[in-house]
Design a protein around this motif. Structure first.
Motif, PDB file in Angstrom:
ATOM      1  N   CYS A   1       0.836  -1.208   0.011  1.00 17.26           N
ATOM      2  CA  CYS A   1      -0.066   0.034  -0.092  1.00 17.26           C
ATOM      3  C   CYS A   1       0.867   1.396   0.224  1.00 17.26           C
ATOM      4  CB  CYS A   1      -0.776  -0.044   1.153  1.00 17.26           C
ATOM      5  SG  CYS A   1      -2.111   1.560   1.396  1.00 17.26           S
ATOM      6  N   LEU A   2       0.552   2.197  -0.922  1.00 21.02           N
ATOM      7  CA  LEU A   2       1.259   3.517  -1.073  1.00 21.02           C
ATOM      8  C   LEU A   2       0.194   4.601  -0.935  1.00 21.02           C
ATOM      9  CD1 LEU A   2       3.675   2.418  -4.070  1.00 21.02           C
ATOM     10  CD2 LEU A   2       4.135   2.548  -1.537  1.00 21.02           C
ATOM     11  N   GLU A   3       0.800   5.843  -0.418  1.00 20.12           N
ATOM     12  CA  GLU A   3      -0.048   6.894  -0.500  1.00 20.12           C
ATOM     13  C   GLU A   3       0.577   8.119  -0.914  1.00 20.12           C
ATOM     14  OE1 GLU A   3      -1.508   7.696   3.533  1.00 20.12           O
ATOM     15  OE2 GLU A   3      -2.722   5.603   3.639  1.00 20.12           O
ATOM     16  N   VAL A   4      -0.001   9.149  -1.624  1.00 18.52           N
ATOM     17  CA  VAL A   4       0.657  10.318  -2.109  1.00 18.52           C
ATOM     18  C   VAL A   4       0.040  11.558  -1.452  1.00 18.52           C
ATOM     19  CG1 VAL A   4       1.221  11.704  -4.034  1.00 18.52           C
ATOM     20  CG2 VAL A   4       1.559   9.193  -4.172  1.00 18.52           C
ATOM     21  N   ASN A   5       0.703  12.420  -0.872  1.00 18.17           N
ATOM     22  CA  ASN A   5       0.210  13.640  -0.310  1.00 18.17           C
ATOM     23  C   ASN A   5       0.935  14.922  -0.631  1.00 18.17           C
ATOM     24  OD1 ASN A   5      -2.117  15.032   1.121  1.00 18.17           O
ATOM     25  ND2 ASN A   5      -2.163  13.115   2.388  1.00 18.17           N
ATOM     26  N   LEU A   6       0.338  16.102  -0.521  1.00 19.38           N
ATOM     27  CA  LEU A   6       1.062  17.404  -0.601  1.00 19.38           C
ATOM     28  C   LEU A   6       1.042  18.027   0.973  1.00 19.38           C
ATOM     29  CD1 LEU A   6      -1.501  16.992  -2.798  1.00 19.38           C
ATOM     30  CD2 LEU A   6      -0.070  18.866  -3.778  1.00 19.38           C
ATOM     31  N   ASP A   7       2.220  18.809   0.990  1.00 19.58           N
ATOM     32  CA  ASP A   7       2.365  19.818   2.004  1.00 19.58           C
ATOM     33  C   ASP A   7       1.584  19.215   3.555  1.00 19.58           C
ATOM     34  OD1 ASP A   7       2.782  22.157   3.199  1.00 19.58           O
ATOM     35  OD2 ASP A   7       0.769  22.887   2.990  1.00 19.58           O
ATOM     36  N   VAL A   8       2.374  18.071   3.831  1.00 20.95           N
ATOM     37  CA  VAL A   8       1.945  17.484   4.986  1.00 20.95           C
ATOM     38  C   VAL A   8       3.158  17.375   6.060  1.00 20.95           C
ATOM     39  CG1 VAL A   8      -0.098  16.197   4.180  1.00 20.95           C
ATOM     40  CG2 VAL A   8       2.313  15.069   4.196  1.00 20.95           C
ATOM     41  N   ASP A   9       2.957  17.269   7.107  1.00 19.48           N
ATOM     42  CA  ASP A   9       4.061  17.085   8.342  1.00 19.48           C
ATOM     43  C   ASP A   9       5.023  15.726   8.150  1.00 19.48           C
ATOM     44  OD1 ASP A   9       3.476  19.339   9.346  1.00 19.48           O
ATOM     45  OD2 ASP A   9       2.621  18.517  11.199  1.00 19.48           O
ATOM     46  N   LEU A  10       6.204  15.892   7.850  1.00 23.08           N
ATOM     47  CA  LEU A  10       7.031  14.912   7.772  1.00 23.08           C
ATOM     48  C   LEU A  10       8.124  14.893   8.828  1.00 23.08           C
ATOM     49  CD1 LEU A  10       8.350  12.319   6.521  1.00 23.08           C
ATOM     50  CD2 LEU A  10       9.722  13.980   5.071  1.00 23.08           C
ATOM     51  N   ARG A  11       7.995  14.184   9.953  1.00 22.09           N
ATOM     52  CA  ARG A  11       9.091  14.213  10.950  1.00 22.09           C
ATOM     53  C   ARG A  11      10.293  13.431  10.575  1.00 22.09           C
ATOM     54  NH1 ARG A  11       7.777  14.490  16.462  1.00 22.09           N
ATOM     55  NH2 ARG A  11       6.312  16.236  15.614  1.00 22.09           N
ATOM     56  N   ILE A  12      11.309  14.429  10.770  1.00 26.09           N
ATOM     57  CA  ILE A  12      12.596  13.858  10.469  1.00 26.09           C
ATOM     58  C   ILE A  12      13.154  13.478  11.792  1.00 26.09           C
ATOM     59  CG2 ILE A  12      14.913  14.352   9.532  1.00 26.09           C
ATOM     60  CD1 ILE A  12      12.570  14.378   7.350  1.00 26.09           C
ATOM     61  N   SER A  13      13.106  14.009  12.751  1.00 25.80           N
ATOM     62  CA  SER A  13      13.534  13.585  14.011  1.00 25.80           C
ATOM     63  C   SER A  13      12.889  14.283  15.205  1.00 25.80           C
ATOM     64  CB  SER A  13      15.028  14.032  14.161  1.00 25.80           C
ATOM     65  OG  SER A  13      15.262  15.199  14.200  1.00 25.80           O
TER      66      SER A  13
ATOM     67  N   GLU B   1      10.977   7.392   7.926  1.00 26.47           N
ATOM     68  CA  GLU B   1      11.215   5.793   7.493  1.00 26.47           C
ATOM     69  C   GLU B   1      10.048   5.132   6.574  1.00 26.47           C
ATOM     70  OE1 GLU B   1      10.063   5.658  12.034  1.00 26.47           O
ATOM     71  OE2 GLU B   1      11.291   6.975  10.783  1.00 26.47           O
ATOM     72  N   HIS B   2       8.867   6.018   6.778  1.00 31.95           N
ATOM     73  CA  HIS B   2       7.674   5.848   5.735  1.00 31.95           C
ATOM     74  C   HIS B   2       8.039   6.135   4.401  1.00 31.95           C
ATOM     75  CE1 HIS B   2       5.550   6.143  10.091  1.00 31.95           C
ATOM     76  NE2 HIS B   2       5.778   4.644   9.665  1.00 31.95           N
ATOM     77  N   ALA B   3       8.773   7.347   4.204  1.00 31.78           N
ATOM     78  CA  ALA B   3       8.935   8.033   2.680  1.00 31.78           C
ATOM     79  C   ALA B   3       9.653   7.206   1.796  1.00 31.78           C
ATOM     80  CB  ALA B   3       9.201   9.242   3.153  1.00 31.78           C
ATOM     81  N   LEU B   4       9.147   7.069   0.608  1.00 33.19           N
ATOM     82  CA  LEU B   4      10.006   6.461  -0.525  1.00 33.19           C
ATOM     83  C   LEU B   4      10.469   7.651  -1.484  1.00 33.19           C
ATOM     84  CD1 LEU B   4       7.507   3.708  -1.441  1.00 33.19           C
ATOM     85  CD2 LEU B   4       9.506   3.520  -0.249  1.00 33.19           C
ATOM     86  N   LEU B   5       9.746   8.630  -1.431  1.00 27.87           N
ATOM     87  CA  LEU B   5      10.206   9.787  -2.515  1.00 27.87           C
ATOM     88  C   LEU B   5       9.457  11.036  -1.770  1.00 27.87           C
ATOM     89  CD1 LEU B   5      10.986  11.229  -5.089  1.00 27.87           C
ATOM     90  CD2 LEU B   5       8.627  10.757  -6.104  1.00 27.87           C
ATOM     91  N   VAL B   6      10.341  12.004  -1.721  1.00 28.20           N
ATOM     92  CA  VAL B   6      10.093  13.354  -1.467  1.00 28.20           C
ATOM     93  C   VAL B   6      10.258  14.484  -2.607  1.00 28.20           C
ATOM     94  CG1 VAL B   6      10.779  15.530   0.020  1.00 28.20           C
ATOM     95  CG2 VAL B   6      10.378  13.392   0.949  1.00 28.20           C
ATOM     96  N   VAL B   7       9.408  15.208  -2.788  1.00 29.24           N
ATOM     97  CA  VAL B   7       9.587  16.111  -3.994  1.00 29.24           C
ATOM     98  C   VAL B   7       9.577  17.708  -3.340  1.00 29.24           C
ATOM     99  CG1 VAL B   7       8.615  16.917  -6.403  1.00 29.24           C
ATOM    100  CG2 VAL B   7       8.385  14.665  -5.530  1.00 29.24           C
ATOM    101  N   GLU B   8      10.453  18.336  -3.752  1.00 27.61           N
ATOM    102  CA  GLU B   8      10.446  20.018  -3.688  1.00 27.61           C
ATOM    103  C   GLU B   8      10.403  20.782  -4.638  1.00 27.61           C
ATOM    104  OE1 GLU B   8      10.087  21.085  -0.665  1.00 27.61           O
ATOM    105  OE2 GLU B   8      10.573  19.699   0.858  1.00 27.61           O
ATOM    106  N   ILE B   9       9.683  21.890  -4.883  1.00 33.72           N
ATOM    107  CA  ILE B   9       9.607  22.470  -5.912  1.00 33.72           C
ATOM    108  C   ILE B   9      10.290  23.611  -5.763  1.00 33.72           C
ATOM    109  CG2 ILE B   9       7.965  23.774  -7.620  1.00 33.72           C
ATOM    110  CD1 ILE B   9       5.767  21.682  -6.981  1.00 33.72           C
TER     111      ILE B   9
ATOM    112  N   ALA C   1      18.713  13.050   2.950  1.00 27.05           N
ATOM    113  CA  ALA C   1      19.450  11.963   2.781  1.00 27.05           C
ATOM    114  C   ALA C   1      19.916  11.185   4.247  1.00 27.05           C
ATOM    115  CB  ALA C   1      20.915  12.235   2.163  1.00 27.05           C
ATOM    116  N   LYS C   2      20.391  11.987   5.282  1.00 26.35           N
ATOM    117  CA  LYS C   2      20.604  11.916   6.537  1.00 26.35           C
ATOM    118  C   LYS C   2      19.363  10.787   7.173  1.00 26.35           C
ATOM    119  CE  LYS C   2      22.435  13.317  10.883  1.00 26.35           C
ATOM    120  NZ  LYS C   2      23.044  14.316  11.545  1.00 26.35           N
ATOM    121  N   ALA C   3      18.245  11.038   6.773  1.00 24.17           N
ATOM    122  CA  ALA C   3      17.182  10.566   7.442  1.00 24.17           C
ATOM    123  C   ALA C   3      16.933   9.128   6.503  1.00 24.17           C
ATOM    124  CB  ALA C   3      15.950  11.603   7.276  1.00 24.17           C
ATOM    125  N   GLY C   4      17.540   9.013   5.568  1.00 25.89           N
ATOM    126  CA  GLY C   4      17.411   7.532   4.835  1.00 25.89           C
ATOM    127  C   GLY C   4      16.187   7.540   3.903  1.00 25.89           C
TER     128      GLY C   4
END
Length: 208
Positions: free
Chosen positions: A78-90, A118-126, A144-147
């Motif tokens: 299962c995969l999801e896609v979203n925009l402008d959501v909180d991503l906790r790095i640490s 750890e959930h993320a497969l791809l992050v896109v920044e415009i 990258a440091k977050a894996g």
């Protein structure tokens, strides 16, 4: 650190006296938290994106979601896609980003699972005016440091998405390696890629 009143974050966002904790961030009202990112515990104000920026993000999310669903039909988890959501790095020090677009493994909604690196497969920044260093250098290192396995830096022209710089994580070095730069002007048909999910980049889908 004592929690500060809401209007402090609107009026004095650049004069934060101490590092913010994860608990303090989570106590903020949503209309405040969606305006900021937190890096090493310190608040970074996020300017509202332009209409073109928002449209490009929505087009990219639609493209990714369509191909993610196709991958799921073929047996992908299962995969999801979203925009402008909180991503906790640490959590300590608190680092919380709001990627323009993100592809990630499905979360447990029943238990209100937080979206983490750890959930993320791809992050896109415009890339927007004034964000070149932040998107192409600072976040490149953070993600990258977050894996996070894949990172795209997207640039726009007057008609929509014009280039996509693709990076893939070298897990040995925990650094991104540049894979290629897809350009709208290049001759040939729409580029086809295999990671993080197989997809065809149809530039017409990414126009305003």
């Amino acid at each position: 650190m004592t929690a500060l009143p809401d209007d402090y974050w609107l009026l004095s966002i650049t004069r934060q006296p101490e590092q913010m904790t994860a608990e303090e961030y989570e106590a903020l009202p949503e209309d405040i938290s969606k305006m900021i990112e937190v890096v090493d515990g310190y608040v970074v104000f996020c300017e509202s994106p332009t209409r073109e920026h928002q449209t490009a993000g929505r087009r990219l999310a639609n493209l990714l979601e369509r191909h993610a669903r196709e991958a799921m039909r073929r047996g992908r988890d299962c995969l999801e896609v979203n925009l402008d959501v909180d991503l906790r790095i640490s959590d300590v020090p608190l680092c919380n980003r709001r990627p323009d677009v993100i592809l990630y493994r499905c979360l447990d909604r029943e238990n209100k699972e937080r979206l983490r690196a750890e959930h993320a497969l791809l992050v896109v920044e415009i890339v927007a005016a004034g964000s070149e260093t932040r998107d192409a250098t600072d976040k490149l290192g953070e993600y990258a440091k977050a894996g996070i396995p894949h990172y795209w830096v997207v640039r726009l022209d007057l008609s929509g998405v014009s280039t996509i710089e693709r990076y893939r994580l070298d897990r040995g070095a925990m650094l991104y390696k540049h894979l290629d730069t897809l350009m709208k002007e290049e001759a040939g048909g729409p580029p086809e890629i295999s990671n993080p999910v197989p997809m065809t980049i149809d530039w017409a889908e990414l126009e305003y």
